[in-house]
Write a protein that holds these residues in place. Structure first.
Motif, mmCIF file in Angstrom:
data_model
loop_
_atom_site.group_PDB
_atom_site.id
_atom_site.type_symbol
_atom_site.label_atom_id
_atom_site.label_comp_id
_atom_site.label_asym_id
_atom_site.label_seq_id
_atom_site.Cartn_x
_atom_site.Cartn_y
_atom_site.Cartn_z
ATOM 1 N N UNK A 294 0.840 -1.194 0.000
ATOM 2 C CA UNK A 294 0.000 0.000 0.000
ATOM 3 C C UNK A 294 0.878 1.247 0.000
ATOM 4 N N UNK A 295 0.577 2.166 -0.918
ATOM 5 C CA UNK A 295 1.158 3.489 -0.841
ATOM 6 C C UNK A 295 0.509 4.236 0.331
ATOM 7 N N UNK A 296 1.194 5.236 0.852
ATOM 8 C CA UNK A 296 0.632 5.992 1.969
ATOM 9 C C UNK A 296 -0.673 6.646 1.529
ATOM 10 N N UNK A 297 -1.781 6.376 2.220
ATOM 11 C CA UNK A 297 -3.070 6.907 1.776
ATOM 12 C C UNK A 297 -3.259 8.366 2.164
ATOM 13 N N UNK A 298 -4.262 8.979 1.583
ATOM 14 C CA UNK A 298 -4.683 10.317 1.964
ATOM 15 C C UNK A 298 -6.051 10.213 2.630
ATOM 16 N N UNK A 304 -13.130 7.076 2.360
ATOM 17 C CA UNK A 304 -13.897 6.336 1.367
ATOM 18 C C UNK A 304 -13.553 4.864 1.298
ATOM 19 N N UNK A 305 -12.488 4.457 1.998
ATOM 20 C CA UNK A 305 -12.035 3.059 1.950
ATOM 21 C C UNK A 305 -11.887 2.607 0.490
ATOM 22 N N UNK A 306 -11.213 3.441 -0.294
ATOM 23 C CA UNK A 306 -11.034 3.154 -1.713
ATOM 24 C C UNK A 306 -9.736 3.789 -2.185
ATOM 25 N N UNK A 307 -9.560 3.885 -3.480
ATOM 26 C CA UNK A 307 -8.371 4.476 -4.093
ATOM 27 C C UNK A 307 -7.120 3.798 -3.555
ATOM 28 N N UNK A 308 -6.324 4.471 -2.709
ATOM 29 C CA UNK A 308 -5.092 3.858 -2.211
ATOM 30 C C UNK A 308 -5.353 2.789 -1.159
ATOM 31 N N UNK A 309 -6.596 2.674 -0.723
ATOM 32 C CA UNK A 309 -7.010 1.595 0.177
ATOM 33 C C UNK A 309 -8.112 0.779 -0.489
ATOM 34 N N UNK A 310 -7.933 0.496 -1.768
ATOM 35 C CA UNK A 310 -8.931 -0.291 -2.492
ATOM 36 C C UNK A 310 -9.037 -1.680 -1.889
ATOM 37 N N UNK A 311 -10.260 -2.200 -1.869
ATOM 38 C CA UNK A 311 -10.515 -3.496 -1.244
ATOM 39 C C UNK A 311 -11.217 -4.418 -2.226
ATOM 40 N N UNK A 312 -10.458 -5.084 -3.088
ATOM 41 C CA UNK A 312 -11.084 -6.001 -4.040
ATOM 42 C C UNK A 312 -11.695 -7.206 -3.332
ATOM 43 N N UNK A 313 -12.576 -7.881 -4.031
ATOM 44 C CA UNK A 313 -13.246 -9.057 -3.479
ATOM 45 C C UNK A 313 -12.322 -10.264 -3.614
ATOM 46 N N UNK A 319 -9.275 -8.070 2.464
ATOM 47 C CA UNK A 319 -9.340 -8.126 3.921
ATOM 48 C C UNK A 319 -8.285 -7.261 4.610
ATOM 49 N N UNK A 320 -7.083 -7.172 4.047
ATOM 50 C CA UNK A 320 -6.061 -6.303 4.620
ATOM 51 C C UNK A 320 -6.471 -4.836 4.510
ATOM 52 N N UNK A 321 -6.980 -4.453 3.348
ATOM 53 C CA UNK A 321 -7.390 -3.070 3.144
ATOM 54 C C UNK A 321 -8.542 -2.697 4.058
ATOM 55 N N UNK A 322 -9.511 -3.584 4.225
ATOM 56 C CA UNK A 322 -10.636 -3.316 5.117
ATOM 57 C C UNK A 322 -10.152 -3.082 6.547
#
Length: 400
Positions: A294-298, A304-313, A319-322
């Motif tokens: 993961x790149x450092x998120x903003x 939004x729990x998305x973009x740099x913290x995208x959570x694919x199925x 699960x890590x991103x969530x």
């Protein structure tokens, strides 16, 4: 919206959730105790104290046909007609709601979708070529911007009912949800404490750092809603840098400390180790292999729990991103290098946190809410579920 993370989803439910903005993400549930009928009754009770006409809508994706559409009061599903560019008006799918102090019972079919309700005016739904255009009140030109409304999210399928209250997009007209279970007992959630509705707006306005910018009012002075910080950052209502200090401290900590994530409560042997190196947070498995990074998120990515913290199925990055998303929003990542947290006692303790989520959870009667997309990490979400539901409930609560 709801995102009810059971940490795995069937393809059908994932597709249905995606059509509804990714808010409702349901995992593979246990087998139902008894056959779930094609429709179940939903009793809507109006305890709002308001004299406005209530309009109700049951919209979503049929889990039997995959079509988007709406349901009438009897539970019959109607596919939407073709949309257009620009979007064209959708058929009037409204159902008359109960007057103040009264109840109305309708039937809801097997679909994954939303139960909207509005006060005073009908909602303006449009159809694009890709399907239904949901209201987007973060846009001041949205035709629904000045309407007082809210929605619940539900999925009814062969394995039962999932019904929640949600604040993922906004906090607005108060309501609670409930279910009468197959054994005859009743569960409910989503109710605010006395004074909680007005208390949310008061607390946001008093919170330093621009959080009061999330509150939207109509020209007549009516408070309509508070936008979620995900929408607030995107529209400039709160500073884009609002989470930077905490995010930077997390990145500094895990440059020298290991972050351990155990994403599945039912599989405690699955653990991932995270370290920041070269500005990137990399996770390794038990064999030492890098599984994702993961790149450092903003703040936008965090809220939004998305973009740099995208959570694919999937079974790893999602699960890590969530877990990271929950840790950032609750500001627990500095205090606890073992995530996720099992208790809410340490949530929102840092001065830099998701104050919108904190304020809402503090004012919920049971402490449960969907104040951000993955608020169910650790089961802190406002959700009722049963495998053999007899009855669903939606109660419009007082504006106090």
């Amino acid at each position: 919206m709801l995102t009810s993370l059971r940490h795995a989803r069937t393809a059908a439910l994932a597709a249905a959730a995606a059509l509804l903005g990714g808010l409702l993400t349901l995992g593979t549930p246990p087998a139902a105790d008894a056959a779930v009928p094609a429709t179940i009754p939903l009793t809507i009770t109006n305890n709002s104290g308001r004299g406005d006409q209530v309009h109700v809508y049951v919209l979503g994706t049929s889990l039997t046909t995959g079509q988007q559409g709406w349901a009438d009061a009897g539970g019959t599903f109607h596919p939407w007609p073709a949309g257009g560019i620009p979007p064209v008006p959708a058929p009037d799918a409204s159902i008359p709601g109960p007057a103040a102090g009264r109840s109305t019972t309708i039937r809801i079919p097997k679909l994954s979708g939303r139960i909207y309700f509005s006060y005073g005016r009908k909602l303006d739904f449009r159809l694009a070529t890709g399907g239904l255009v949901q209201p987007a009140v973060q846009n001041p030109s949205d035709p629904n911007h000045d309407i007082l409304f809210n929605w619940s999210e539900y999925t009814l399928n062969d394995s039962g009912l999932w019904l929640n209250s949600t604040q993922v997009d906004m906090f607005s007209a108060p309501y609670a949800v409930g279910v009468r279970r197959g054994d005859g007992s009743t569960a409910s959630t989503g109710r605010l404490k006395p004074g909680g509705y007005n208390g949310v707006f008061t607390a946001l306005r008093a919170q330093p750092g621009g959080w009061g910018g999330l509150v939207q009012t109509r020209s007549d002075g009516t408070v309509l809603r508070a936008l979620s910080p995900a929408h607030g950052v995107g529209t400039g209502k709160i500073p884009a840098s609002v989470m930077d200090d905490y995010i930077n401290r997390v990145w500094q900590k895990y440059a020298t400390t290991t972050l351990t994530v155990t994403p599945f409560a039912d599989r405690p042997h699955i653990k991932y180790q995270g370290r920041v190196s070269g500005g990137v947070l990399r996770f390794t498995n038990s064999a030492g292999a890098v599984v994702t990074s993961f790149q450092k998120p903003d703040a936008d990515s965090v809220f939004g729990c998305h973009k740099l913290l995208d959570a694919p199925n999937d079974e790893v990055r999602g699960p890590l991103s969530r877990t990271l998303c929950a840790g950032f929003n609750r500001s627990t990542l500095l205090a606890n290098p073992n995530q996720p947290d099992g208790s809410s006692a340490g949530f929102y303790q840092d001065a830099v946190t998701n104050h919108y989520a904190r304020i809402i959870h503090e004012r919920m009667a049971d402490g449960k809410a969907y104040a951000f997309a993955f608020d169910d990490v650790g089961h802190h979400e406002s959700l009722v579920h049963d495998g053999a539901p007899q009855q669903a409930y939606l109660t419009l609560d007082p504006f106090s």
